[in-house]
Design a protein around this motif. Structure first.
Motif, PDB file in Angstrom:
ATOM      1  N   ALA A   1       5.681  25.905  28.794  1.00  0.00           N
ATOM      2  CA  ALA A   1       4.816  24.874  28.220  1.00  0.00           C
ATOM      3  C   ALA A   1       4.361  23.876  29.274  1.00  0.00           C
ATOM      4  O   ALA A   1       3.395  23.135  29.058  1.00  0.00           O
ATOM      5  CB  ALA A   1       5.543  24.150  27.092  1.00  0.00           C
ATOM      6  N   HIS A   2       5.027  23.873  30.426  1.00  0.00           N
ATOM      7  CA  HIS A   2       4.703  22.909  31.483  1.00  0.00           C
ATOM      8  C   HIS A   2       4.066  23.556  32.706  1.00  0.00           C
ATOM      9  O   HIS A   2       3.814  22.868  33.702  1.00  0.00           O
ATOM     10  CB  HIS A   2       5.974  22.168  31.897  1.00  0.00           C
ATOM     11  N   GLY A   3       3.818  24.880  32.644  1.00  0.00           N
ATOM     12  CA  GLY A   3       3.174  25.558  33.761  1.00  0.00           C
ATOM     13  C   GLY A   3       3.893  26.828  34.148  1.00  0.00           C
ATOM     14  O   GLY A   3       4.669  27.388  33.374  1.00  0.00           O
ATOM     15  N   SER A   4       3.639  27.302  35.357  1.00  0.00           N
ATOM     16  CA  SER A   4       4.266  28.524  35.865  1.00  0.00           C
ATOM     17  C   SER A   4       4.261  28.498  37.381  1.00  0.00           C
ATOM     18  O   SER A   4       3.548  27.700  38.011  1.00  0.00           O
ATOM     19  CB  SER A   4       3.510  29.770  35.380  1.00  0.00           C
ATOM     20  N   LEU A   5       5.058  29.378  37.985  1.00  0.00           N
ATOM     21  CA  LEU A   5       5.056  29.484  39.445  1.00  0.00           C
ATOM     22  C   LEU A   5       3.707  29.957  39.961  1.00  0.00           C
ATOM     23  O   LEU A   5       3.317  29.638  41.094  1.00  0.00           O
ATOM     24  CB  LEU A   5       6.155  30.444  39.897  1.00  0.00           C
ATOM     25  N   GLU A   6       2.995  30.720  39.164  1.00  0.00           N
ATOM     26  CA  GLU A   6       1.706  31.262  39.599  1.00  0.00           C
ATOM     27  C   GLU A   6       0.603  30.205  39.543  1.00  0.00           C
ATOM     28  O   GLU A   6      -0.202  30.083  40.470  1.00  0.00           O
ATOM     29  CB  GLU A   6       1.314  32.461  38.735  1.00  0.00           C
ATOM     30  N   THR A   7       0.566  29.433  38.474  1.00  0.00           N
ATOM     31  CA  THR A   7      -0.527  28.465  38.284  1.00  0.00           C
ATOM     32  C   THR A   7      -0.134  27.048  38.639  1.00  0.00           C
ATOM     33  O   THR A   7      -0.984  26.168  38.766  1.00  0.00           O
ATOM     34  CB  THR A   7      -1.015  28.496  36.831  1.00  0.00           C
ATOM     35  N   GLY A   8       1.150  26.803  38.798  1.00  0.00           N
ATOM     36  CA  GLY A   8       1.635  25.467  39.105  1.00  0.00           C
ATOM     37  C   GLY A   8       2.221  24.779  37.884  1.00  0.00           C
ATOM     38  O   GLY A   8       1.925  25.132  36.738  1.00  0.00           O
ATOM     39  N   PHE A   9       3.082  23.791  38.140  1.00  0.00           N
ATOM     40  CA  PHE A   9       3.720  23.013  37.080  1.00  0.00           C
ATOM     41  C   PHE A   9       3.244  21.566  37.122  1.00  0.00           C
ATOM     42  O   PHE A   9       2.717  21.100  38.136  1.00  0.00           O
ATOM     43  CB  PHE A   9       5.243  23.027  37.256  1.00  0.00           C
ATOM     44  N   VAL A  10       3.463  20.876  36.026  1.00  0.00           N
ATOM     45  CA  VAL A  10       3.214  19.443  36.018  1.00  0.00           C
ATOM     46  C   VAL A  10       4.265  18.758  36.887  1.00  0.00           C
ATOM     47  O   VAL A  10       5.338  19.308  37.147  1.00  0.00           O
ATOM     48  CB  VAL A  10       3.269  18.874  34.585  1.00  0.00           C
ATOM     49  N   SER A  11       3.949  17.571  37.349  1.00  0.00           N
ATOM     50  CA  SER A  11       4.917  16.813  38.137  1.00  0.00           C
ATOM     51  C   SER A  11       6.085  16.402  37.248  1.00  0.00           C
ATOM     52  O   SER A  11       5.892  15.974  36.101  1.00  0.00           O
ATOM     53  CB  SER A  11       4.239  15.573  38.714  1.00  0.00           C
ATOM     54  N   PHE A  12       7.299  16.523  37.787  1.00  0.00           N
ATOM     55  CA  PHE A  12       8.478  16.246  36.974  1.00  0.00           C
ATOM     56  C   PHE A  12       8.476  14.838  36.369  1.00  0.00           C
ATOM     57  O   PHE A  12       8.839  14.672  35.200  1.00  0.00           O
ATOM     58  CB  PHE A  12       9.750  16.458  37.793  1.00  0.00           C
ATOM     59  N   PRO A  13       8.090  13.794  37.104  1.00  0.00           N
ATOM     60  CA  PRO A  13       8.113  12.457  36.513  1.00  0.00           C
ATOM     61  C   PRO A  13       7.200  12.291  35.302  1.00  0.00           C
ATOM     62  O   PRO A  13       7.348  11.314  34.554  1.00  0.00           O
ATOM     63  CB  PRO A  13       7.653  11.560  37.671  1.00  0.00           C
ATOM     64  N   THR A  14       6.245  13.213  35.097  1.00  0.00           N
ATOM     65  CA  THR A  14       5.347  13.094  33.939  1.00  0.00           C
ATOM     66  C   THR A  14       5.981  13.615  32.654  1.00  0.00           C
ATOM     67  O   THR A  14       5.435  13.404  31.572  1.00  0.00           O
ATOM     68  CB  THR A  14       4.025  13.850  34.177  1.00  0.00           C
ATOM     69  N   LEU A  15       7.119  14.306  32.750  1.00  0.00           N
ATOM     70  CA  LEU A  15       7.795  14.771  31.536  1.00  0.00           C
ATOM     71  C   LEU A  15       8.345  13.588  30.754  1.00  0.00           C
ATOM     72  O   LEU A  15       8.848  12.626  31.327  1.00  0.00           O
ATOM     73  CB  LEU A  15       8.948  15.722  31.898  1.00  0.00           C
ATOM     74  N   THR A  16       8.275  13.691  29.442  1.00  0.00           N
ATOM     75  CA  THR A  16       8.857  12.653  28.605  1.00  0.00           C
ATOM     76  C   THR A  16      10.371  12.847  28.536  1.00  0.00           C
ATOM     77  O   THR A  16      10.895  13.920  28.862  1.00  0.00           O
ATOM     78  CB  THR A  16       8.280  12.711  27.187  1.00  0.00           C
ATOM     79  N   ASP A  17      11.073  11.838  28.098  1.00  0.00           N
ATOM     80  CA  ASP A  17      12.518  11.963  27.939  1.00  0.00           C
ATOM     81  C   ASP A  17      12.855  13.072  26.948  1.00  0.00           C
ATOM     82  O   ASP A  17      13.841  13.802  27.137  1.00  0.00           O
ATOM     83  CB  ASP A  17      13.114  10.636  27.470  1.00  0.00           C
TER      84      ASP A  17
END
Length: 409
Positions: A367-383
């Motif tokens: 839901a947050h991305g993939s190794l192929e397409t990239g992930f969202v930055s970790f600090p942008t995840l909600t608690d």
């Protein structure tokens, strides 16, 4: 930029495909279907792309000017189901195996580093073939396939690190930032191997707070990371207390060259180790317990570093490491999966729980991305999103912790 597999590609079907390699009886070898493979500097020509299930012999001729290897991979492009290495120029070697129905990939690796050449689809049709193996043979095969997986990952890591280090040393920070999380994926999949080598993992992968705490020179990926993502003036180190600029300043050109060279040299040392008899002896001494414990250790890496956001403090690329750790963990589990499943009703139920745990964790991570397409930055995840991932790790960790005892029964 080197290609990568997505986490979602690691399906249960791909796990089952690992039964492709098996012990081949001499009588079966005599009747094996022969497939000619020609390896050159830039090609890997396989005489057919489709066969019927059964015993097969890949006759690999090296017509290039470097030592080469030949691989048969599962459809995800990550899992090795058969390989033959150290084929000298002008010579040939044969890979014999029992080919089970499924979709695979063939490739050659001249020079024995990098992603390989001539990557092509290979299809096995027909019915499943029974393989007569003793328990000992089955476990030895699992260990051998894991050794091949580790060597493959490190052989891909070597040129990727060289390219990354060159970009960093030259001041091409945009390219180096793009490559940073992708290059690290190769290392994160097999991290427990490096961690067993004394100070090699600290030189490659220690965070600043760990190096300071142990009185070590801070080098490696995370020293370079801090240069690439220069912290804000009010930023704190990953200990949450020390100002980021305390006793630190951006590296000079000479320092960048030094850190780049050190990282390349340390990865070359890792490559030499995993291609040595010492590595094979270490794996053999641990047996399949080493594989299951490795799967557990990689999940622990996620739980203690990646899910907290402390690993890639400056770049926020923790989810790339998270995904690669999970891939490496699942890869190690997959090699002993059938051994556990065949140990009895309790073992089969345990495998079902572990399969479900990986699937749920993969789905949430996707839901947050993939190794192929990239992930969202970790600090942008909600608690709440962080808690969901943490809870799913804990759910998977419980049955996975029982794996070693199950396969040793």
């Amino acid at each position: 930029m080197t290609p990568h597999r997505t986490l979602g590609a690691l399906s249960i079907a791909a796990v089952a495909a690992l039964a492709l390699a098996g012990c081949v009886a001499k009588a079966d070898l005599a009747a094996a279907e022969g497939i000619a493979v020609t390896s050159t500097a830039d090609a890997c020509e396989v005489s057919t792309a489709e066969i019927t299930s059964g015993t097969v012999a890949f006759d690999v001729q090296n017509e290039g000017d470097q030592i080469t290897e030949f691989y048969v991979l599962a459809s995800d492009g990550l899992r090795i189901v058969g390989e033959v290495e150290n084929i000298a120029p002008g010579t040939s070697r044969t890979l014999s195996m029992v080919a089970q129905p499924g979709e695979y990939i063939t490739l050659c690796k001249p020079g024995m580093i990098g992603e390989g050449v001539g990557r092509a689809a290979f299809t096995v049709s027909g019915e499943a073939v029974a393989v007569d193996e003793t328990d000992s043979e089955r476990k030895d095969e699992a260990v051998a396939l894991y050794a091949a997986f580790v060597k493959d990952q490190v052989s891909r890591l070597v040129p990727a690190v060289e390219e990354f280090a060159a970009a960093y040393a030259s001041g091409d920070d945009e390219t180096a930032r793009e490559q940073f999380p992708q290059v690290r994926a190769y290392y994160e999949r097999i991290e427990p191997v490096a961690e067993a080598l004394g100070d090699l993992d600290p030189r490659i992968d220690y965070r600043e707070v760990d190096a300071v705490a142990e009185g070590l020179d801070w080098t490696g990926f995370h020293r370079i990371e801090k240069d690439l993502w220069v912290p804000a003036e009010d930023a704190l180190n990953s200990d949450g207390e020390t100002p980021a600029w305390q006793d630190w300043s951006p590296s000079t050109d000479e320092e960048r060259a030094l850190y780049a060279d050190l990282l390349v040299a340390d990865i070359a040392e890792l490559y030499a180790y995993v291609h040595s008899d010492d590595f094979l002896d270490a794996l053999a001494s641990q047996g399949v317990a080493g594989l299951s414990n490795g799967a557990i250790a990689l999940l622990d890496e996620v739980a203690t570093g990646k899910i907290t956001g402390e690993e890639d403090w400056w770049s926020g690329t923790d989810l790339w490491d998270f995904a690669a750790n999970v891939e490496g963990s699942k890869m190690a589990f997959s090699l002993v999966r059938d051994i556990a499943a065949d140990s009895g009703d309790a073992g089969a139920a345990l495998v079902d729980d572990i399969d479900g745990g990986y699937a749920a964790l993969e789905e949430a991570l996707a839901a947050h991305g993939s190794l192929e397409t990239g992930f969202v930055s970790f600090p942008t995840l909600t608690d709440a999103e962080k808690r969901e991932l943490s809870d799913l790790i804990n759910v998977l960790a419980e049955p996975l912790s029982q794996l070693t005892a199950t396969i040793l029964e």
